[in-house]
Design a protein around this motif. Sequence first.
Motif, PDB file in Angstrom:
ATOM      1  N   GLY A  54      36.537   4.467   5.240  1.00 40.57           N
ATOM      2  CA  GLY A  54      35.446   5.141   5.227  1.00 40.57           C
ATOM      3  C   GLY A  54      34.007   4.226   4.754  1.00 40.57           C
ATOM      4  O   GLY A  54      33.038   4.074   5.706  1.00 40.57           O
ATOM      5  N   LEU A  55      34.181   3.406   3.958  1.00 37.92           N
ATOM      6  CA  LEU A  55      33.081   2.331   3.443  1.00 37.92           C
ATOM      7  C   LEU A  55      32.865   1.315   4.533  1.00 37.92           C
ATOM      8  O   LEU A  55      31.817   0.971   4.705  1.00 37.92           O
ATOM      9  N   PHE A  56      33.726   0.859   5.080  1.00 32.14           N
ATOM     10  CA  PHE A  56      33.902   0.160   6.017  1.00 32.14           C
ATOM     11  C   PHE A  56      33.210   0.396   7.412  1.00 32.14           C
ATOM     12  O   PHE A  56      32.040  -0.058   7.902  1.00 32.14           O
ATOM     13  N   LYS A  57      33.554   1.653   7.722  1.00 32.54           N
ATOM     14  CA  LYS A  57      32.753   2.475   8.875  1.00 32.54           C
ATOM     15  C   LYS A  57      31.266   2.587   8.614  1.00 32.54           C
ATOM     16  O   LYS A  57      30.433   2.387   9.272  1.00 32.54           O
ATOM     17  N   HIS A  58      31.135   3.115   7.142  1.00 32.50           N
ATOM     18  CA  HIS A  58      29.548   3.241   6.732  1.00 32.50           C
ATOM     19  C   HIS A  58      28.778   2.132   6.880  1.00 32.50           C
ATOM     20  O   HIS A  58      27.602   2.187   7.196  1.00 32.50           O
ATOM     21  N   LEU A  59      29.558   1.037   6.595  1.00 31.15           N
ATOM     22  CA  LEU A  59      28.527  -0.366   6.784  1.00 31.15           C
ATOM     23  C   LEU A  59      28.289  -0.520   8.267  1.00 31.15           C
ATOM     24  O   LEU A  59      27.113  -0.854   8.663  1.00 31.15           O
ATOM     25  N   ILE A  60      29.184  -0.372   9.048  1.00 29.55           N
ATOM     26  CA  ILE A  60      29.086  -0.473  10.588  1.00 29.55           C
ATOM     27  C   ILE A  60      27.836   0.471  11.031  1.00 29.55           C
ATOM     28  O   ILE A  60      27.219   0.270  11.827  1.00 29.55           O
ATOM     29  N   ASP A  61      27.946   1.764  10.493  1.00 27.42           N
ATOM     30  CA  ASP A  61      27.012   2.691  10.766  1.00 27.42           C
ATOM     31  C   ASP A  61      25.492   2.345  10.412  1.00 27.42           C
ATOM     32  O   ASP A  61      24.719   3.110  11.090  1.00 27.42           O
TER      33      ASP A  61
END
Length: 186
Positions: A89-96
Motif C-alpha cells: 500500500g505504501l508503494f501505491k500511495h507514493l504512486i498515487d
Amino acid sequence: MTKPLIVGLSGNITAPSKTRALVSTALELVSARLDVETDLLEINDFGSGLGAARKLNDLAPDARAKIDRLLSADGLLIATPIYKATYPGLFKHLIDLLDPASLSGRPVLLAATGGGEKHALVVEHQLRPLLGFFEAQSLATAVHASDKDFTDGALTGDATLERLARAVTQFDAFFPSYLRLARAAE
C-alpha cells in the motif's frame, strides 16, 4: 552535454531487501550498457511522513527533493515486492501522489520480487496497467524474481539475470546516442 538520468525505485520498506538488490543489479547493467547517470531510491527514502501525505507538498523538503529527482529522470526502473498477490500500500500511495501526466512518455522497466512464481503475473496484471494509466512507456520485457533467485541477498538466478539483461537492452531505443556498445565498436 548532460547525461540522461535513470532512476530505480525499490518499493520495499525493509532493508536490506531483495527488491533493492534487483534494482541495484538492473542499474549496474544499465550503467554498463549506456553512458547514463543512475540513482537508486527506496520507499523509505521518502520518510515517515509519506503515509500521511495527501499531496506532494505535504512531504518533508528532503522527501520532496527525492520525488523531484524521480520525476526528472529520463527513464525509470520501478520494482516492488509482492505481498499477498499485490504491491504494498505504501508503494501505491507514493504512486498515487504523482500527477497523472508526470510520467508520460517515460521509458520504464517494470520488475517485482515475490516468494514464489505464483506472484509473477502481478507485473503484467497490476504494474503494467498502473504505469499505463500514467502513459509511461513500459518496456516490453518485465522481470519477476522469486526467493530462489537470490543467494545471501544477491540476485544470482541465471534465468532471471538473463531476462533482466534482455530487459535493460530495451532502454537502447530511448537512448541510442548513449549506447556504450555502439561507440566501442566504432
